[in-house]
Design a protein around this motif. Structure first.
Motif, mmCIF file in Angstrom:
data_model
loop_
_atom_site.group_PDB
_atom_site.id
_atom_site.type_symbol
_atom_site.label_atom_id
_atom_site.label_comp_id
_atom_site.label_asym_id
_atom_site.label_seq_id
_atom_site.Cartn_x
_atom_site.Cartn_y
_atom_site.Cartn_z
ATOM 1 N N HIS A 1 -6.981 1.462 12.777
ATOM 2 C CA HIS A 1 -8.501 1.270 11.655
ATOM 3 C C HIS A 1 -8.208 0.965 10.388
ATOM 4 N N PRO A 2 -8.603 0.014 9.996
ATOM 5 C CA PRO A 2 -8.180 -0.314 8.517
ATOM 6 C C PRO A 2 -8.682 0.708 7.547
ATOM 7 N N GLY A 3 -7.980 0.884 6.278
ATOM 8 C CA GLY A 3 -8.369 1.920 5.408
ATOM 9 C C GLY A 3 -7.502 2.572 4.674
ATOM 10 N N GLY B 1 0.028 5.034 7.148
ATOM 11 C CA GLY B 1 0.564 6.059 7.917
ATOM 12 C C GLY B 1 -0.268 6.506 9.328
ATOM 13 N N GLN B 2 -1.136 5.820 9.674
ATOM 14 C CA GLN B 2 -2.006 6.289 10.991
ATOM 15 C C GLN B 2 -0.926 5.600 12.163
ATOM 16 N N SER B 3 -1.186 6.188 13.288
ATOM 17 C CA SER B 3 -0.721 5.876 14.591
ATOM 18 C C SER B 3 -1.078 4.436 15.301
ATOM 19 N N LEU C 1 0.869 -1.463 0.032
ATOM 20 C CA LEU C 1 -0.071 0.078 0.011
ATOM 21 C C LEU C 1 0.829 1.076 -0.090
ATOM 22 N N SER C 2 2.094 1.219 0.685
ATOM 23 C CA SER C 2 2.876 2.216 0.654
ATOM 24 C C SER C 2 3.835 2.347 -0.528
ATOM 25 N N SER C 3 3.980 1.449 -1.362
ATOM 26 C CA SER C 3 4.717 1.539 -2.427
ATOM 27 C C SER C 3 4.346 2.534 -3.832
ATOM 28 N N ALA D 1 4.299 -3.729 7.581
ATOM 29 C CA ALA D 1 4.398 -2.184 7.987
ATOM 30 C C ALA D 1 4.580 -1.759 6.600
ATOM 31 N N GLY D 2 3.914 -0.591 6.299
ATOM 32 C CA GLY D 2 3.982 0.120 5.221
ATOM 33 C C GLY D 2 4.943 1.441 5.259
ATOM 34 N N SER D 3 4.452 2.462 5.771
ATOM 35 C CA SER D 3 5.127 3.704 5.666
ATOM 36 C C SER D 3 6.459 3.523 6.114
ATOM 37 N N SER D 4 6.507 2.994 7.405
ATOM 38 C CA SER D 4 7.829 3.005 8.116
ATOM 39 C C SER D 4 9.018 2.417 7.439
HETATM 40 C C1 DX5 Z 1 -4.205 -0.620 6.461
HETATM 41 C C2 DX5 Z 1 -3.545 -1.644 6.054
HETATM 42 C C3 DX5 Z 1 -2.163 -1.808 6.557
HETATM 43 C C4 DX5 Z 1 -1.290 -0.481 6.063
HETATM 44 C C5 DX5 Z 1 -0.496 -0.460 7.204
HETATM 45 O O1 DX5 Z 1 -5.709 -0.627 6.639
HETATM 46 O O2 DX5 Z 1 -4.131 -2.919 6.331
HETATM 47 O O3 DX5 Z 1 -1.608 -2.988 5.753
HETATM 48 O O4 DX5 Z 1 -0.699 -0.697 4.903
HETATM 49 O O5 DX5 Z 1 0.307 0.796 6.964
HETATM 50 P P1 DX5 Z 1 1.406 1.451 7.721
HETATM 51 O O6 DX5 Z 1 2.226 0.615 8.098
HETATM 52 O O7 DX5 Z 1 1.990 2.640 7.174
HETATM 53 O O8 DX5 Z 1 0.594 1.587 9.164
#
Ligand code: DX5
Ligand code: ZN
Length: 219
Positions: free
Chosen positions: A139-141, A144-146, A9-11, A195-198
């Motif tokens: 919360h999914p969606g 980059g959230q905390s 998702l972060s790519s 992990a996405g953003s980190s």
């Molecule tokens: C959010 C997704 C996660 C998301 C995580 O709904 O399920 O997989 O990509 O992203 P980061 O690591 O940035 O919180």
């Protein structure tokens, strides 16, 4: 060793093939694919045709996280596209037992996920069919959230249930995972860090992935 599953998702979606090669070269164990339908969550990402295209560029384990309503309808399409693990949400509309049965019938690994506000009891009925439990720590969606620390005790609770059943279960955590929050999750019993953003913000994610993998113990 802890497994690391970078969230695509972060790519850069315009360069998915290269991004998959990048995470594989950096030592990632799995590629986490976030599928969103604009109904279960307020965002839309990609579906089977895009995953099929990604499959042509990578032999990695595809760890699909379906944030969609009535997931049973789409299990075959995602399996055909080349997913190796399919995780569905216990809160989604539709028959979740049927979804998990269909995943297993395809000979691939089945996962069940729960949102931050969902108690562990809600996934308990599905654990017998599950190879993996995915604990959402945001919360999914959106990426980059905390990280929500109140979710961590659920990891230990699930680990305890799995142990009491003598069951081998991967527990992955997803949302706001970084070096510090990831370690907390592994200490609580998680075996996979999503992990996405980190990770994607780093020019070279290899040293970070290598460090996370030393967190233990695991299955
Ligand atoms: C959010 C997704 C996660 C998301 C995580 O709904 O399920 O997989 O990509 O992203 P980061 O690591 O940035 O919180
Ligand atoms: Zn995810």
């Amino acid at each position: 060793m802890t497994k690391v599953s970078p969230s695509m998702l972060s790519s850069d979606f315009a360069r998915l093939g290269e991004e998959l090669a990048r995470i594989e070269k950096a030592g990632a164990d799995w590629a986490h694919l976030d599928v969103m339908d604009g109904a279960f969550v307020p965002n839309i990402t990609f579906g089977p045709p895009v995953i099929k295209a990604m499959r042509r560029h990578s032999g990695m384990v595809f760890d699909a996280h379906l944030m969609i309503q009535d997931p049973a309808r789409y299990v075959d399409a995602f399996a055909d596209a080349g997913c190796d693990i399919i995780t569905v949400h216990c809160e989604a509309e539709g028959d979740i037992h049927e979804a998990m049965d269909r995943i297993r019938a395809r000979g691939i690994r089945a996962g069940v996920s729960l949102n931050p506000e969902t108690p562990v009891q809600r996934i308990e009925p599905f654990l017998d069919k599950a190879d993996l439990a995915l604990v959402m720590t945001v919360h999914p969606g959106f990426g980059g959230q905390s990280f929500i620390p109140e979710c961590v005790p659920k990891i230990a609770e699930i680990r305890k249930i799995a142990e009491s059943k003598g069951k081998r279960l991967e527990i992955s955590v997803d949302g706001g995972v970084n070096a510090a929050t990831g370690r907390t999750c592994v200490d609580a019993g998680a075996t996979v860090l999503v992990a996405g953003s980190s990770l994607f913000k780093l020019d070279d994610m290899a040293p970070e992935i290598a460090r996370w993998k030393t967190y233990g113990p695991t299955l």
